[in-house]
Design an enzyme around this catalytic site. Structure first.
Site, PDB file in Angstrom:
ATOM      1  N   HIS A   1      84.595 -29.974  35.499  1.00 38.86           N
ATOM      2  CA  HIS A   1      83.177 -29.801  35.796  1.00 38.86           C
ATOM      3  C   HIS A   1      82.865 -28.306  35.756  1.00 38.86           C
ATOM      4  O   HIS A   1      83.715 -27.473  36.050  1.00 38.86           O
ATOM      5  CB  HIS A   1      82.895 -30.374  37.185  1.00 38.86           C
ATOM      6  CG  HIS A   1      81.450 -30.467  37.545  1.00 38.86           C
ATOM      7  ND1 HIS A   1      80.715 -29.384  37.975  1.00 38.86           N
ATOM      8  CD2 HIS A   1      80.591 -31.533  37.568  1.00 38.86           C
ATOM      9  CE1 HIS A   1      79.483 -29.763  38.247  1.00 38.86           C
ATOM     10  NE2 HIS A   1      79.370 -31.068  38.012  1.00 38.86           N
TER      11      HIS A   1
ATOM     12  N   ASP B   1      89.773 -30.239  42.832  1.00 40.55           N
ATOM     13  CA  ASP B   1      88.385 -30.687  42.950  1.00 40.55           C
ATOM     14  C   ASP B   1      88.440 -32.195  43.168  1.00 40.55           C
ATOM     15  O   ASP B   1      88.745 -32.963  42.255  1.00 40.55           O
ATOM     16  CB  ASP B   1      87.627 -30.349  41.665  1.00 40.55           C
ATOM     17  CG  ASP B   1      86.217 -30.941  41.618  1.00 40.55           C
ATOM     18  OD1 ASP B   1      85.820 -31.624  42.580  1.00 40.55           O
ATOM     19  OD2 ASP B   1      85.526 -30.749  40.598  1.00 40.55           O
TER      20      ASP B   1
ATOM     21  N   LYS C   1      78.385 -37.837  47.522  1.00 44.90           N
ATOM     22  CA  LYS C   1      79.029 -38.827  46.671  1.00 44.90           C
ATOM     23  C   LYS C   1      79.801 -39.868  47.483  1.00 44.90           C
ATOM     24  O   LYS C   1      80.354 -40.813  46.915  1.00 44.90           O
ATOM     25  CB  LYS C   1      79.978 -38.143  45.675  1.00 44.90           C
ATOM     26  CG  LYS C   1      79.284 -37.319  44.600  1.00 44.90           C
ATOM     27  CD  LYS C   1      80.288 -36.672  43.664  1.00 44.90           C
ATOM     28  CE  LYS C   1      79.631 -36.041  42.441  1.00 44.90           C
ATOM     29  NZ  LYS C   1      78.732 -34.937  42.776  1.00 44.90           N
TER      30      LYS C   1
ATOM     31  N   CYS D   1      77.752 -31.981  33.101  1.00 47.48           N
ATOM     32  CA  CYS D   1      78.293 -30.682  33.504  1.00 47.48           C
ATOM     33  C   CYS D   1      79.713 -30.487  32.975  1.00 47.48           C
ATOM     34  O   CYS D   1      80.552 -29.862  33.643  1.00 47.48           O
ATOM     35  CB  CYS D   1      78.268 -30.515  35.020  1.00 47.48           C
ATOM     36  SG  CYS D   1      76.599 -30.445  35.714  1.00 47.48           S
TER      37      CYS D   1
ATOM     38  N   GLN E   1      85.466 -36.775  42.918  1.00 48.04           N
ATOM     39  CA  GLN E   1      85.491 -38.154  42.440  1.00 48.04           C
ATOM     40  C   GLN E   1      86.676 -38.946  42.977  1.00 48.04           C
ATOM     41  O   GLN E   1      86.878 -40.087  42.561  1.00 48.04           O
ATOM     42  CB  GLN E   1      85.505 -38.169  40.900  1.00 48.04           C
ATOM     43  CG  GLN E   1      84.327 -37.497  40.241  1.00 48.04           C
ATOM     44  CD  GLN E   1      82.995 -38.175  40.553  1.00 48.04           C
ATOM     45  OE1 GLN E   1      82.951 -39.339  40.934  1.00 48.04           O
ATOM     46  NE2 GLN E   1      81.903 -37.440  40.403  1.00 48.04           N
TER      47      GLN E   1
END
Length: 605
Positions: free
Chosen positions: A292, A373, A399, A540, A376
């Site tokens: 991202h 990161d 999220k 992104c 997700q």
């Protein structure tokens, strides 16, 4: 995956843009139009006579797409055939063609047909038993029923093992029961919402919304700064959310949880404090090609400032993952930071964190730091920072059923306390003098000013809600639903799903895909007309899309509140939309024009 940038004839022909132009331009004038197709497909909108739409509606344009609109309008005017679409979403102030009385509303007949196939009967259908029925008649009926069952597609009878999960919690998400449509549309013209964009942001349960409201109604005050009861209560709820996050990711200490505005700020915090204070010329930072932008741009900035080198792990197009063999070859004593996604927001691949950590610890600099990161992954699976073995982990709250504007950074406590502050101000200080200041230990060191109190409390409530369901149950259900949708998309002609195959175990329930003839933005617009919300664009991740040979993709992302029926409606409307665009191409105006490439094309949305 295509090996080079596809032409617009592959991604979206001028005819497909014509369809979007015609539909959207008409909608702006108070009506939504569709073009007649040679096939039996009934496009999901309302047809109007082309005589009511003049070329001047679209202004003066020399683009091939506009020329295609003119061509299609002229063709329709000559044939004087238009089609009104059943189950329409928008009302039309323009006259309808009388030809529609001969059209068959396939969608309205489908439930009855399905009931008959399963042995049920329509409410008004009488069922009589004849005493004169022969064994031959019965055997013929049985054979016919067996033949019908054999012709039924596999997904009709497919059942999810935990289909009860979304049904048990759907009522907690009122927005999922809403109907959506154009502004001013009557309620009966709107469509039920099918929300497939949770990778961008999840919906929020009433449990979280009630906690936010309760805070503002009963405990609204600044934290850490007052002795009165409201301040004490606000502080208790705010710090209670920190405890909830620490427990959720199995952090050794609550002091390792730093509240941020989201994962973007969390990664920037690491880049601008730790990296900026330690990197020097000759050092190497490694990221991957699938990242991202929030895990690319901060490292570009600090590497340019420090003279360090930024290296990128290439994507393995066949596997739909980063090329981990190439990563291993990149590691040496110069590597000081490795920052990669835990789960890709485009490819859906779950990266092998065990292997990444093992390689960095054995081949990179002895003091190299690993950043994950986890935007997700944290919302969809059990994440244990101690088991992962990384040094920093970033996640966002919105999220994972929490409010927007809140996220967190986890970092090893001794590492956080060795880093300089990110911002200066109140809360983050120890002592302030005229000429110098000393700073509080983590996490206060990185939380200058009045924090996002309500949002943090809301995130804590979201974690409580997820824990009540169970992250293991959520992960298992999403994996099955995601594999089901992947298999269904693989069967749609002209659709190519990006990322690992459906058979891969380590895959998230998000599916990015490209279509032969339709630009993702136009596809998303037409699906929205049917109430289906997906994401379209580069998500992104521009470097990744360039590497895959396409500048954009469409993405359907699932969460535990999505059902098999959501997936089925999405595929149904996707197939209808692709058939619609395909029929336009067959009837003229199609084909790519010179210079009509994906770099110069600008979709409507």
């Amino acid at each position: 995956f295509p090996s080079e940038e596809p032409s617009r004839s592959k991604m979206a022909s001028p005819s497909s843009r014509s369809a979007a132009a015609l539909a959207l331009a008409a909608a702006a004038g108070g009506a939504l139009m569709c073009l007649p197709a040679a096939s039996a497909f009934v496009p999901p909108s309302v047809a109007v006579s082309p005589a009511h739409v003049s070329p001047s509606t679209f202004g003066t344009c020399h683009d091939d797409g506009c020329a295609s609109i003119q061509h299609i309008l002229e063709t329709q005017a000559a044939s004087s055939k238009t089609r009104a679409c059943p189950d329409r979403r928008y009302s039309s102030s323009l006259s309808m063609s009388s030809d529609v009385e001969n059209e068959t509303d396939v969608s309205s007949d489908a439930p009855a047909a399905a009931e008959k196939a399963n042995g049920a009967h329509a409410p008004d259908e009488k069922v009589t038993a004849s005493s004169s029925s022969s064994p031959t008649d019965a055997s013929e009926d049985t054979a016919a029923t067996d033949a019908d069952a054999a012709d039924e597609p596999w997904w009709k009878s497919f059942q999810l093992n935990d289909a009860a999960l979304p049904e048990s919690i759907r009522a907690d998400f009122p927005i999922l029961s809403t109907r959506v449509g154009a502004a001013g549309a009557d309620e009966d013209e709107k469509k039920p919402l099918i929300y497939l964009d949770s990778a961008a942001t999840s919906q929020k349960p009433t449990y979280v919304l009630d906690r936010l409201t309760d805070y503002y109604l009963k405990a609204n005050s600044n934290v850490h700064r007052g002795a009165h009861c409201l301040s004490r209560e606000a502080t208790s709820q705010y710090e209670g959310a920190r405890d909830a996050i620490a427990d959720f990711v199995n952090a050794p200490s609550r002091n390792e949880i730093v509240f941020t505005s989201g994962a973007t700020e969390a990664i920037n915090l690491v880049a601008y404090t730790y990296a900026r204070s330690t990197l020097k010329e000759g050092d190497v930072v490694i990221i991957s090609e699938i990242e991202h932008h929030s895990n690319i741009v901060p490292w570009q900035i600090v590497c340019e400032e420090s003279g360090a080198t930024l290296k990128t792990i290439p994507v393995d197009k066949d596997a739909g993952t980063p090329d981990w063999s190439a990563f291993e070859d990149m590691l040496d004593d110069d590597v000081k930071i490795v920052s990669v996604q835990h789960v890709s927001n485009v490819l859906g691949c779950v990266n092998p964190t065990d292997r990444i950590v093992e390689l960095v610890r054995s081949k990179a600099h002895a003091d190299a730091k690993i950043v994950f990161d986890a935007c997700q992954s944290v919302p969809h699976m059990k994440v244990d920072v101690q088991a992962l073995g990384c040094d920093f982990l970033a996640a966002s709250g919105h999220k994972m059923c929490g409010p927007t504007g809140i996220g967190f950074l986890w970092g090893r406590e001794e590492l956080l306390n060795s880093m300089p502050p990110f911002m200066g101000g109140g809360e983050m200080i120890d002592e302030v003098y005229n000429d110098r200041s000393t700073f509080a230990p983590a996490p206060a060191r990185f939380e200058a000013g009045t924090p996002a109190i309500a949002q943090a409390i809301g995130l804590g409530a979201a974690i409580e809600y997820l824990n009540k369901i169970g992250m293991e149950r959520i992960e298992k259900y999403e994996h099955e639903l995601g594999a089901y949708l992947h298999r269904r998309l693989d069967e749609v002609p002209g659709v190519a799903v990006l990322g690992p195959s459906a058979e891969v175990e380590d895959r998230a329930a998000l599916l990015s895909f490209v279509c032969d003839q339709v630009h993702p933005s136009d596809l998303s617009t037409f699906l929205d007309m049917e109430g289906v919300a997906i994401r379209a664009g580069h998500h992104c991740c521009q470097p990744l899309h360039r590497a895959l040979g396409c500048s954009h993709s469409a993405r359907a992302s699932l969460y535990f509140y999505n059902t098999k029926e959501d997936a089925d409606v999405f595929v149904e409307k996707l197939e209808e939309t692709l058939n619609f665009f395909g029929s336009i191409g067959e009837n003229g105006g199609g084909g790519g024009a010179d210079g009509d490439d994906d770099e110069t094309f600008v979709p409507f949305i």
